[in-house]
Design an enzyme around this catalytic site. Structure first.
Site, PDB file in Angstrom:
ATOM      1  N   ASP A   1      26.081  36.061   6.970  1.00 16.95           N
ATOM      2  CA  ASP A   1      26.156  35.127   5.840  1.00 16.95           C
ATOM      3  C   ASP A   1      24.747  34.697   5.451  1.00 16.95           C
ATOM      4  O   ASP A   1      23.840  34.701   6.285  1.00 16.95           O
ATOM      5  CB  ASP A   1      26.934  33.862   6.237  1.00 16.95           C
ATOM      6  CG  ASP A   1      28.435  34.092   6.343  1.00 16.95           C
ATOM      7  OD1 ASP A   1      28.923  35.172   5.977  1.00 16.95           O
ATOM      8  OD2 ASP A   1      29.127  33.152   6.806  1.00 16.95           O
TER       9      ASP A   1
ATOM     10  N   ARG B   1      27.382  41.456   0.378  1.00 15.66           N
ATOM     11  CA  ARG B   1      28.319  40.531  -0.263  1.00 15.66           C
ATOM     12  C   ARG B   1      27.497  39.738  -1.275  1.00 15.66           C
ATOM     13  O   ARG B   1      26.449  39.190  -0.925  1.00 15.66           O
ATOM     14  CB  ARG B   1      28.936  39.567   0.743  1.00 15.66           C
ATOM     15  CG  ARG B   1      29.848  38.533   0.070  1.00 15.66           C
ATOM     16  CD  ARG B   1      30.175  37.351   0.968  1.00 15.66           C
ATOM     17  NE  ARG B   1      30.898  37.736   2.157  1.00 15.66           N
ATOM     18  CZ  ARG B   1      30.772  37.100   3.328  1.00 15.66           C
ATOM     19  NH1 ARG B   1      29.924  36.081   3.452  1.00 15.66           N
ATOM     20  NH2 ARG B   1      31.468  37.476   4.362  1.00 15.66           N
TER      21      ARG B   1
HETATM   22  P1  FAD Z   1      33.028  28.905  -9.233  1.00 13.37           P
HETATM   23  O1  FAD Z   1      32.565  29.012 -10.652  1.00 13.37           O
HETATM   24  O2  FAD Z   1      32.452  27.860  -8.372  1.00 13.37           O
HETATM   25  O3  FAD Z   1      34.594  28.752  -9.208  1.00 13.37           O
HETATM   26  C1  FAD Z   1      35.461  29.517 -10.025  1.00 13.37           C
HETATM   27  C2  FAD Z   1      36.873  28.983  -9.844  1.00 13.37           C
HETATM   28  O4  FAD Z   1      37.297  29.227  -8.508  1.00 13.37           O
HETATM   29  C3  FAD Z   1      37.007  27.467  -9.988  1.00 13.37           C
HETATM   30  O5  FAD Z   1      37.186  27.077 -11.311  1.00 13.37           O
HETATM   31  C4  FAD Z   1      38.208  27.192  -9.124  1.00 13.37           C
HETATM   32  O6  FAD Z   1      39.396  27.525  -9.818  1.00 13.37           O
HETATM   33  C5  FAD Z   1      38.046  28.167  -7.993  1.00 13.37           C
HETATM   34  N1  FAD Z   1      37.310  27.565  -6.852  1.00 13.37           N
HETATM   35  C6  FAD Z   1      36.024  27.756  -6.520  1.00 13.37           C
HETATM   36  N2  FAD Z   1      35.707  27.082  -5.394  1.00 13.37           N
HETATM   37  C7  FAD Z   1      36.818  26.436  -5.036  1.00 13.37           C
HETATM   38  C8  FAD Z   1      37.130  25.556  -3.964  1.00 13.37           C
HETATM   39  N3  FAD Z   1      36.237  25.211  -3.032  1.00 13.37           N
HETATM   40  N4  FAD Z   1      38.383  25.062  -3.902  1.00 13.37           N
HETATM   41  C9  FAD Z   1      39.312  25.405  -4.818  1.00 13.37           C
HETATM   42  N5  FAD Z   1      39.066  26.228  -5.848  1.00 13.37           N
HETATM   43  C10 FAD Z   1      37.850  26.736  -5.963  1.00 13.37           C
HETATM   44  N6  FAD Z   1      27.860  31.080  -0.215  1.00 13.37           N
HETATM   45  C11 FAD Z   1      26.656  31.163   0.397  1.00 13.37           C
HETATM   46  O7  FAD Z   1      25.714  30.482  -0.003  1.00 13.37           O
HETATM   47  N7  FAD Z   1      26.478  32.019   1.467  1.00 13.37           N
HETATM   48  C12 FAD Z   1      27.472  32.828   1.923  1.00 13.37           C
HETATM   49  O8  FAD Z   1      27.268  33.595   2.874  1.00 13.37           O
HETATM   50  C13 FAD Z   1      28.744  32.748   1.286  1.00 13.37           C
HETATM   51  N8  FAD Z   1      29.793  33.518   1.696  1.00 13.37           N
HETATM   52  C14 FAD Z   1      30.954  33.506   0.969  1.00 13.37           C
HETATM   53  C15 FAD Z   1      31.990  34.376   1.299  1.00 13.37           C
HETATM   54  C16 FAD Z   1      33.108  34.457   0.505  1.00 13.37           C
HETATM   55  C17 FAD Z   1      34.203  35.436   0.863  1.00 13.37           C
HETATM   56  C18 FAD Z   1      33.235  33.647  -0.670  1.00 13.37           C
HETATM   57  C19 FAD Z   1      34.412  33.753  -1.586  1.00 13.37           C
HETATM   58  C20 FAD Z   1      32.243  32.746  -0.968  1.00 13.37           C
HETATM   59  C21 FAD Z   1      31.109  32.644  -0.168  1.00 13.37           C
HETATM   60  N9  FAD Z   1      30.100  31.742  -0.463  1.00 13.37           N
HETATM   61  C22 FAD Z   1      28.894  31.831   0.198  1.00 13.37           C
HETATM   62  C23 FAD Z   1      30.336  30.625  -1.403  1.00 13.37           C
HETATM   63  C24 FAD Z   1      29.881  30.937  -2.813  1.00 13.37           C
HETATM   64  O9  FAD Z   1      28.472  30.956  -2.855  1.00 13.37           O
HETATM   65  C25 FAD Z   1      30.401  29.885  -3.816  1.00 13.37           C
HETATM   66  O10 FAD Z   1      29.925  28.625  -3.446  1.00 13.37           O
HETATM   67  C26 FAD Z   1      31.919  29.810  -3.889  1.00 13.37           C
HETATM   68  O11 FAD Z   1      32.497  31.078  -3.801  1.00 13.37           O
HETATM   69  C27 FAD Z   1      32.371  29.167  -5.225  1.00 13.37           C
HETATM   70  O12 FAD Z   1      31.937  29.945  -6.296  1.00 13.37           O
HETATM   71  P2  FAD Z   1      32.875  30.926  -7.142  1.00 13.37           P
HETATM   72  O13 FAD Z   1      32.197  32.246  -7.233  1.00 13.37           O
HETATM   73  O14 FAD Z   1      34.243  30.963  -6.605  1.00 13.37           O
HETATM   74  O15 FAD Z   1      32.813  30.364  -8.629  1.00 13.37           O
END
Ligand code: FAD
Length: 306
Positions: free
Chosen positions: A132, A183
């Site tokens: 990560d 990722r």
């Molecule tokens: P956003 O624009 O934030 O969200 C899009 C839509 O998704 C929102 O409108 C909502 O409907 C839904 N959504 C998003 N977050 C949530 C929530 N918490 N609860 C409910 N609904 C939600 N980040 C890192 O910095 N380092 C990592 O190693 C890392 N690993 C990850 C691994 C995976 C499998 C995933 C999915 C995410 C990871 N992240 C990591 C987190 C990532 O950086 C984002 O903070 C997170 O995925 C929210 O962004 P989004 O792309 O979903 O888009």
């Protein structure tokens, strides 16, 4: 208001006192919506449930920013036990971990030793470990450790890059010679405008840009997002450019957009869910709350439950 709440939860996510206390409380305040349980059997059960729906997983034994050698070694032991449990149960899952959980802030050599112990086991089970990406302060060292381990363990190790950092586009170019399995995410930590796009619209644009770039370079992409617009874009883009489904997968977090997870799996895409488990749930949970203030409603409701 939303920005203020985001900042409050990101600030709280780093509070060591609360983090310590939370380890003793057990899963509280609705955290079980995002965390599969406290033990390896809980985690394997959650992966089994996902596998039955055609969804694969990546297990994460929660932990980060550890400050003692004992804790770091214990974390590595847990990662190894998790890989063994995946193999024993025959479930479809790989492993995700954080380098600060393995002692990166204490001694880089300790962290490398722990990573090699884990990767030896992953290799013996023909499995895969994804590193990560944490906050900006750990970005360069994480990339350099990944390069070293990629040379030693090849396809068994992957990395995460974050679209909110200005430097990521260049990192994609620099890493190309390693043919990395990446990722790609938007980014979950609080970073200053000197290093990261302050506007969400710019992060979203850069996210698409780096996904396209990485795919066109012919490398494997795990597109990790719950953003439907991005998912639709990736589907159309890969079709247009004849990028095979074997070159990418979608990833989402446990408990978030479960309907969409099932739908993508039904459509024949590789859908992988990140399944966190363990007693160090506090920082992870706070970052999920920061992403979506609406989640706070779950917390408040859960506080009034017996
Ligand atoms: P956003 O624009 O934030 O969200 C899009 C839509 O998704 C929102 O409108 C909502 O409907 C839904 N959504 C998003 N977050 C949530 C929530 N918490 N609860 C409910 N609904 C939600 N980040 C890192 O910095 N380092 C990592 O190693 C890392 N690993 C990850 C691994 C995976 C499998 C995933 C999915 C995410 C990871 N992240 C990591 C987190 C990532 O950086 C984002 O903070 C997170 O995925 C929210 O962004 P989004 O792309 O979903 O888009």
């Amino acid at each position: 208001m939303e920005e203020l709440m985001r900042n409050v939860f990101l600030y709280l996510s780093k509070n060591q006192g609360l983090n310590h206390a939370a380890k003793k409380w057990g899963l509280r305040f609705g955290a079980s919506r995002f965390v599969a349980g406290m033990t390896i059997p809980d985690a394997i059960r959650a992966v089994n449930d996902l596998n039955r729906k055609g969804i694969v997983a990546t297990l994460d034994h929660l932990g980060e920013f550890v400050t003692s050698r004992e804790e770091a070694n214990e974390s590595a032991d847990y990662c190894i036990r998790t890989l063994d449990a995946i193999a024993d149960a025959g479930v479809k899952s790989n492993l995700s971990l954080k380098l600060t959980q393995l002692g990166l802030d204490i001694d880089k050599n300790l962290c490398m030793r722990n990573m090699r112990r884990i990767l030896d086991v992953a290799q013996s089970h023909d499995n895969f470990v994804r590193i990560d990406m944490e906050d900006y302060a750990h970005n360069e060292v994480t990339i350099s450790i990944f390069k070293e381990l990629r040379r030693e363990y090849g396809k068994h190790v992957g990395l995460v890059l974050q679209a909110y950092l200005y430097k990521t586009e260049k990192d994609i170019d620099d890493l190309h010679e390693f043919r990395p399995n990446l990722r790609l995410v938007k980014g979950a930590y609080k970073e200053p405008k000197e290093v990261a796009f302050p506007l969400k619209t710019d992060v979203d644009k850069n996210f698409i840009k780096i996904i396209e770039k990485h795919l066109l370079l012919g490398n494997y992409a795990a597109v990790a997002t719950h953003d439907e617009a991005v998912i639709q874009h990736v589907k159309a883009f890969t079709e247009k450019h004849n990028i095979p489904r074997s070159q990418f997968e979608f990833q989402m977090l446990y408990g978030i957009r479960t309907g969409l997870q099932e739908q993508l799996a039904k459509e024949g895409y590789t859908m992988r869910v990140y399944v966190p488990y363990g007693n160090d749930w506090y920082g992870y949970f706070m970052r999920r709350l920061a992403e979506r203030p609406a989640n706070v409603a779950f917390v408040i409701k859960s506080m009034f439950k017996n």
